[in-house]
Design a protein around this motif. Sequence first.
Motif, PDB file in Angstrom:
ATOM      1  N   GLN A 338       0.811  -1.220   0.000  1.00 40.08           N
ATOM      2  CA  GLN A 338       0.000   0.000   0.000  1.00 40.08           C
ATOM      3  C   GLN A 338       0.847   1.274   0.000  1.00 40.08           C
ATOM      4  OE1 GLN A 338      -2.804   0.159   3.194  1.00 40.08           O
ATOM      5  NE2 GLN A 338      -3.820   2.006   2.435  1.00 40.08           N
ATOM      6  N   ASP A 339       2.039   1.216   0.584  1.00 44.36           N
ATOM      7  CA  ASP A 339       2.834   2.436   0.691  1.00 44.36           C
ATOM      8  C   ASP A 339       4.256   2.255   0.175  1.00 44.36           C
ATOM      9  OD1 ASP A 339       2.797   5.176   1.415  1.00 44.36           O
ATOM     10  OD2 ASP A 339       4.025   4.731   3.176  1.00 44.36           O
ATOM     11  N   ARG A 340       4.475   1.303  -0.708  1.00 46.73           N
ATOM     12  CA  ARG A 340       5.803   1.128  -1.301  1.00 46.73           C
ATOM     13  C   ARG A 340       5.662   0.887  -2.794  1.00 46.73           C
ATOM     14  NH1 ARG A 340       9.586  -2.939  -0.045  1.00 46.73           N
ATOM     15  NH2 ARG A 340       7.795  -4.351   0.185  1.00 46.73           N
ATOM     16  N   LEU A 341       6.550   1.521  -3.533  1.00 49.72           N
ATOM     17  CA  LEU A 341       6.500   1.516  -4.984  1.00 49.72           C
ATOM     18  C   LEU A 341       7.859   1.110  -5.534  1.00 49.72           C
ATOM     19  CD1 LEU A 341       4.836   2.554  -7.583  1.00 49.72           C
ATOM     20  CD2 LEU A 341       6.111   4.688  -7.257  1.00 49.72           C
ATOM     21  N   GLU A 342       7.856   0.296  -6.586  1.00 47.13           N
ATOM     22  CA  GLU A 342       9.086  -0.011  -7.317  1.00 47.13           C
ATOM     23  C   GLU A 342       9.005   0.626  -8.696  1.00 47.13           C
ATOM     24  OE1 GLU A 342      11.681  -3.954  -7.994  1.00 47.13           O
ATOM     25  OE2 GLU A 342       9.749  -3.996  -9.040  1.00 47.13           O
ATOM     26  N   VAL A 343      10.087   1.270  -9.095  1.00 42.26           N
ATOM     27  CA  VAL A 343      10.166   1.879 -10.421  1.00 42.26           C
ATOM     28  C   VAL A 343      11.350   1.256 -11.145  1.00 42.26           C
ATOM     29  CG1 VAL A 343      10.454   4.008 -11.742  1.00 42.26           C
ATOM     30  CG2 VAL A 343       9.189   4.049  -9.577  1.00 42.26           C
ATOM     31  N   GLU A 344      11.076   0.665 -12.304  1.00 44.46           N
ATOM     32  CA  GLU A 344      12.124   0.040 -13.122  1.00 44.46           C
ATOM     33  C   GLU A 344      12.281   0.854 -14.399  1.00 44.46           C
ATOM     34  OE1 GLU A 344      13.110  -4.277 -15.243  1.00 44.46           O
ATOM     35  OE2 GLU A 344      11.459  -4.086 -13.825  1.00 44.46           O
ATOM     36  N   PHE A 345      13.480   1.353 -14.628  1.00 43.97           N
ATOM     37  CA  PHE A 345      13.731   2.237 -15.765  1.00 43.97           C
ATOM     38  C   PHE A 345      14.098   1.430 -17.009  1.00 43.97           C
ATOM     39  CE2 PHE A 345      14.747   4.763 -11.985  1.00 43.97           C
ATOM     40  CZ  PHE A 345      13.954   5.874 -12.203  1.00 43.97           C
ATOM     41  N   ASP A 346      13.715   1.952 -18.176  1.00 46.36           N
ATOM     42  CA  ASP A 346      14.124   1.333 -19.434  1.00 46.36           C
ATOM     43  C   ASP A 346      15.629   1.441 -19.625  1.00 46.36           C
ATOM     44  OD1 ASP A 346      11.418   1.002 -19.705  1.00 46.36           O
ATOM     45  OD2 ASP A 346      11.210   2.230 -21.517  1.00 46.36           O
ATOM     46  N   ASP A 347      16.208   2.564 -19.188  1.00 52.18           N
ATOM     47  CA  ASP A 347      17.645   2.798 -19.278  1.00 52.18           C
ATOM     48  C   ASP A 347      18.146   3.259 -17.916  1.00 52.18           C
ATOM     49  OD1 ASP A 347      17.926   2.408 -22.207  1.00 52.18           O
ATOM     50  OD2 ASP A 347      16.674   4.217 -22.300  1.00 52.18           O
ATOM     51  N   PRO A 348      19.396   2.939 -17.566  1.00 47.95           N
ATOM     52  CA  PRO A 348      19.920   3.352 -16.256  1.00 47.95           C
ATOM     53  C   PRO A 348      19.803   4.854 -16.047  1.00 47.95           C
ATOM     54  CG  PRO A 348      21.414   1.801 -17.327  1.00 47.95           C
ATOM     55  CD  PRO A 348      20.395   2.182 -18.353  1.00 47.95           C
ATOM     56  N   GLN A 349      19.513   5.224 -14.800  1.00 47.23           N
ATOM     57  CA  GLN A 349      19.421   6.632 -14.424  1.00 47.23           C
ATOM     58  C   GLN A 349      20.574   6.976 -13.480  1.00 47.23           C
ATOM     59  OE1 GLN A 349      16.868   8.798 -15.772  1.00 47.23           O
ATOM     60  NE2 GLN A 349      17.052   6.975 -17.064  1.00 47.23           N
ATOM     61  N   TYR A 350      21.029   8.213 -13.565  1.00 56.76           N
ATOM     62  CA  TYR A 350      22.227   8.624 -12.849  1.00 56.76           C
ATOM     63  C   TYR A 350      21.880   9.708 -11.827  1.00 56.76           C
ATOM     64  CZ  TYR A 350      24.221   6.039 -16.694  1.00 56.76           C
ATOM     65  OH  TYR A 350      24.503   5.045 -17.600  1.00 56.76           O
ATOM     66  N   GLY A 351      22.235   9.457 -10.590  1.00 55.97           N
ATOM     67  CA  GLY A 351      21.942  10.406  -9.526  1.00 55.97           C
ATOM     68  C   GLY A 351      20.683  10.071  -8.758  1.00 55.97           C
ATOM     69  N   VAL A 352      20.297   8.790  -8.707  1.00 59.56           N
ATOM     70  CA  VAL A 352      19.155   8.367  -7.899  1.00 59.56           C
ATOM     71  C   VAL A 352      19.559   8.497  -6.429  1.00 59.56           C
ATOM     72  CG1 VAL A 352      17.605   6.493  -7.295  1.00 59.56           C
ATOM     73  CG2 VAL A 352      18.321   6.801  -9.676  1.00 59.56           C
TER      74      VAL A 352
END
Length: 373
Positions: A338-352
């Motif tokens: 209910q209060d947790r989300l996963e985000v999977e990027f198509d390409d790597p992201q820099y500075g997460v």
Amino acid sequence: MARVVLAMSGGVDSSAAAYLLREQGHDVIGLFMRSGEAAETVCSTDLLPVVSIKPHHQGCCSASDAADARRVADRLDIPFHALNFRDEFTRIKDYFADEYAAGRTPNPCAMCNIWLKFGKLWDFARQVGADFIATGHYARVDGGDDPTGPPTPPSLNARLLRGRDEGKDQSYVLFGIRREILGRVLFPVGDRTKPEIRELARLAGIQTADKPDSQEICFIPDNDYAGFLGRYREPVETAGEIVDTTGRVLGQHAGYERYTIGQRRGLGLAFGEPRFVVKIDPELKQVVIGTREELGRSALTANRLNWLVDPPAGDLRCTAQIRYQQQAASATARLLDQDRLEVEFDDPQYGVAPGQAVVLFDGDVVLGGGWIA
């Protein structure tokens, strides 16, 4: 027309918003939310106006800014209140200090919007019989309640959209607005560009037309985060080692709160190729340095979610933005609970960076977001 409480910061955007709302025929009440150091005379939340203001620079919430806001309100002949929210703003300072102490990167502007600008602003509006609140943010609301019509129960059909001016869009820091009040929020400048707003202000004779934008956090006008933390809290030993991703010691640092994920400049070390801060470990007091490849992340988790649409039942294709001025990237989001989300990027992201917000979009529409764990 509606009674509207407008947050006036003393800058050109909220000043132009006041002019636009008044020209539309609304009953506008200006509210300056004092959140920095106390001025010579500042009222409390008893709805009484400030009697006198002692100029003193304190970012976007200073006494001089309050004086600018009052002059604009006088020019436009609208009621004006300057209320002291110092106690509430202490919560934001505490959050800022706590996040850095935990090795995370805070976002005080987003938190200020959640707790103060769209929390206390709405409370004040209800006290004075207003049905709408407004700010000078560059964002838009589509499908909200009609301020020109008769009063109705708040709608849940409103959508938060990016501002027309892509370079000034502020929707990222507004994701935390409560869905139940979004339909009663107005962003009068959101359909215009910054140059258009400045020109509008000049033509209207508004004194703040050419006032520079505030660039710093309002309670750190000198932009010295480490200095603020040292003054605000009892000194804590945070100095330690700079290491690479294998644990090899590369040097020493004066305090891990001086660093943030993705930082490249100011590392105090020379390398043959660019190096970045890829991790901060407050328990070991280590700042971990790595290559750009080691900085990249293909996924993240977030918590303390706020949805402006119905939460997704399965995988959600969207774009996800991880910093205020960073471009949103294609991604798939899914609820873990209910209060947790996963985000999977198509390409790597820099500075997460843990502590920053991740905000989900469908085109220009803000879907919701949360805080990176």
